[in-house]
Structures are given as structure tokens and as C-alpha cells.
Design an enzyme around this catalytic site. Structure first.
Site, mmCIF file in Angstrom:
data_model
loop_
_atom_site.group_PDB
_atom_site.id
_atom_site.type_symbol
_atom_site.label_atom_id
_atom_site.label_comp_id
_atom_site.label_asym_id
_atom_site.label_seq_id
_atom_site.Cartn_x
_atom_site.Cartn_y
_atom_site.Cartn_z
ATOM 1 N N GLY A 144 -0.896 -1.104 9.030
ATOM 2 C CA GLY A 144 -0.466 0.055 8.407
ATOM 3 C C GLY A 144 0.369 0.580 9.787
ATOM 4 O O GLY A 144 0.170 0.590 10.788
ATOM 5 N N HIS A 171 22.657 1.783 13.972
ATOM 6 C CA HIS A 171 23.767 2.610 14.160
ATOM 7 C C HIS A 171 24.398 2.579 15.485
ATOM 8 O O HIS A 171 23.812 2.071 16.374
ATOM 9 C CB HIS A 171 23.523 4.122 13.759
ATOM 10 C CG HIS A 171 23.106 4.625 12.438
ATOM 11 N ND1 HIS A 171 23.717 4.420 11.321
ATOM 12 C CD2 HIS A 171 21.470 4.617 12.176
ATOM 13 C CE1 HIS A 171 22.971 4.644 10.290
ATOM 14 N NE2 HIS A 171 21.619 4.527 10.742
ATOM 15 N N THR A 194 10.591 -6.213 16.782
ATOM 16 C CA THR A 194 11.870 -6.129 17.186
ATOM 17 C C THR A 194 12.547 -7.675 17.190
ATOM 18 O O THR A 194 13.635 -7.667 17.465
ATOM 19 C CB THR A 194 12.094 -5.701 18.566
ATOM 20 O OG1 THR A 194 11.580 -6.294 19.764
ATOM 21 C CG2 THR A 194 11.632 -4.016 18.329
ATOM 22 N N ASN A 196 0.674 -1.034 0.027
ATOM 23 C CA ASN A 196 -0.075 -0.059 -0.154
ATOM 24 C C ASN A 196 0.782 1.238 0.068
ATOM 25 O O ASN A 196 2.170 0.945 0.063
ATOM 26 C CB ASN A 196 -1.087 0.035 1.300
ATOM 27 C CG ASN A 196 -2.382 0.411 0.914
ATOM 28 O OD1 ASN A 196 -2.320 1.640 0.160
ATOM 29 N ND2 ASN A 196 -3.367 -0.255 1.408
#
Length: 201
Positions: free
Chosen positions: A149, A114, A172, A84
Site C-alpha cells: 500500500g 517534468h 526509482t 485495491n
């Protein structure tokens, strides 16, 4: 000695400043812009852009406008996939999306991380502009996954076949097959069973 590209694809710490990386990110950014300016009816043009940039793009798959690719070449999309609006692929490492997956609007696939120490992640500069030290890990969606979404899929995650990720979730860790998982961090709340059928054939 490994090149920065080799370190990148092996999931090791690297600097994203090799000429190939700079050129590929520019190509991916330019392709994103061109693709997002095409009309939905321009299917042949849209498919050609995707097949030239992506690692693979399956038959009967669709990506809505607003998509953003980082490298593009590390994205592998199966057949009958629907993606989408406004989905972002940070594909320093590979992103695999299996057949018949459904990706909601605003989803972020993030393979990079990072350093935590500020001095280690500060901007660096060379003739190609700013670059950052980072590490990237593969993301895998097995077949028939639905991502709601505005969810975020973090580095190194595999989502099992038939799983559903609730909107706004931050994934995660790995999610088992046929699980309903929601939240930040995303957690499995139950298995999806035949009791969830709504009678659609």
C-alpha cells in the site's frame, strides 16, 4: 516531424496539448468517475467500462473503487490481478501489469516526469486549457508481483516476476525477480526463498 502523441509514446519530451490527448484524458476521467460510482455487484457494467477504456483487462481481474486513470488506453492488465482501493495510473506511456499481480491501496503508477528548470515546466495555455511539457517512460510489472500500500512506482521501472515491494516505498529503479525491496528510494534487502513459505497451498 513527429506528432506530440508519437513523441509521448517514444519517451521523448512533448507537450500534452494535442486534441487527441485532451479528449482521451477527458474520457479516462469521466470513465473513472462512472466506474467509482458503480456497485461491486455490477460486474458486467464494471468490466465493460474497463474493457472499453483500457488497452487490455484480463479475465478474473478486479479493480476496487477510487481508481483514477489518466489516459486509460495505455494500461495493460493481465489475468487474476487484484487492484485495491484508490490506485492512480498516470499512463502517458504504457503500464503493463502481469498475471496474478497484487496491488495494495493507494499505489501510484507515475510514467511522467517534468523539466527541472522552473521556466521550462511552467504552465502553458491554449484553447484546451493548461498543459505541461513532460516525458513519459513505460512501467512493467512482471507476473506475480505484490506492491504494498501507498507505494509509488516511478517512470521507466521494471519489477521482476515474484518480487515484493514494501508499503510506502518509492521505486526509482528496476527490481530483480523474487526480491523483497523496501524504502525510499526502494532497495532490495534480500531474495525471497522457500524459507518464506507459510504452508498455504
Amino acid at each position: 516531424m513527429l506528432s506530440e502523441k508519437e513523441k509521448m509514446l517514444k519517451g521523448e519530451w512533448f507537450q500534452d496539448n494535442e486534441p487527441w490527448m485532451v479528449k482521451q484524458r477527458a474520457l479516462a476521467g469521466n470513465t473513472s468517475t462512472i466506474y467509482n460510482q458503480t456497485m461491486v455487484e455490477e460486474k458486467k457494467k464494471r468490466d465493460k467500462l474497463l474493457k472499453e477504456l483500457l488497452g487490455s483487462f484480463g479475465k478474473n481481474s478486479f479493480i476496487a473503487n477510487g481508481v483514477q486513470f489518466d489516459y486509460g488506453c495505455n494500461i495493460y492488465i493481465g489475468d487474476d490481478v487484484y487492484i485495491n482501493f484508490n490506485v492512480v495510473f498516470l499512463d502517458g506511456n504504457e503500464i503493463h501489469i502481469g498475471n496474478r499481480c497484487l496491488i495494495g491501496p493507494g499505489v501510484l503508477f507515475a510514467t511522467p516526469s517534468h523539466p527541472l528548470v522552473a521556466q521550462e515546466r511552467s504552465k502553458h495555455f491554449n484553447e484546451y486549457g493548461a498543459y505541461f511539457p513532460e516525458k513519459v517512460e513505460k512501467i512493467v510489472l512482471e507476473e506475480d508481483v505484490w506492491i504494498g500500500g501507498n507505494a509509488t512506482i516511478m517512470p521507466g521501472v521494471t519489477i521482476g516476476r515474484g518480487a515484493v515491494i514494501g508499503g510506502g516505498s518509492v521505486v526509482t529503479r528496476d527490481i530483480p525477480a523474487n526480491s523483497l525491496a523496501v524504502g525510499n528510494p526502494c532497495k532490495v534487502i534480500r531474495q525471497i526463498t522457500d524459507k518464506d513459505r507459510v504452508g498455504i497451498r
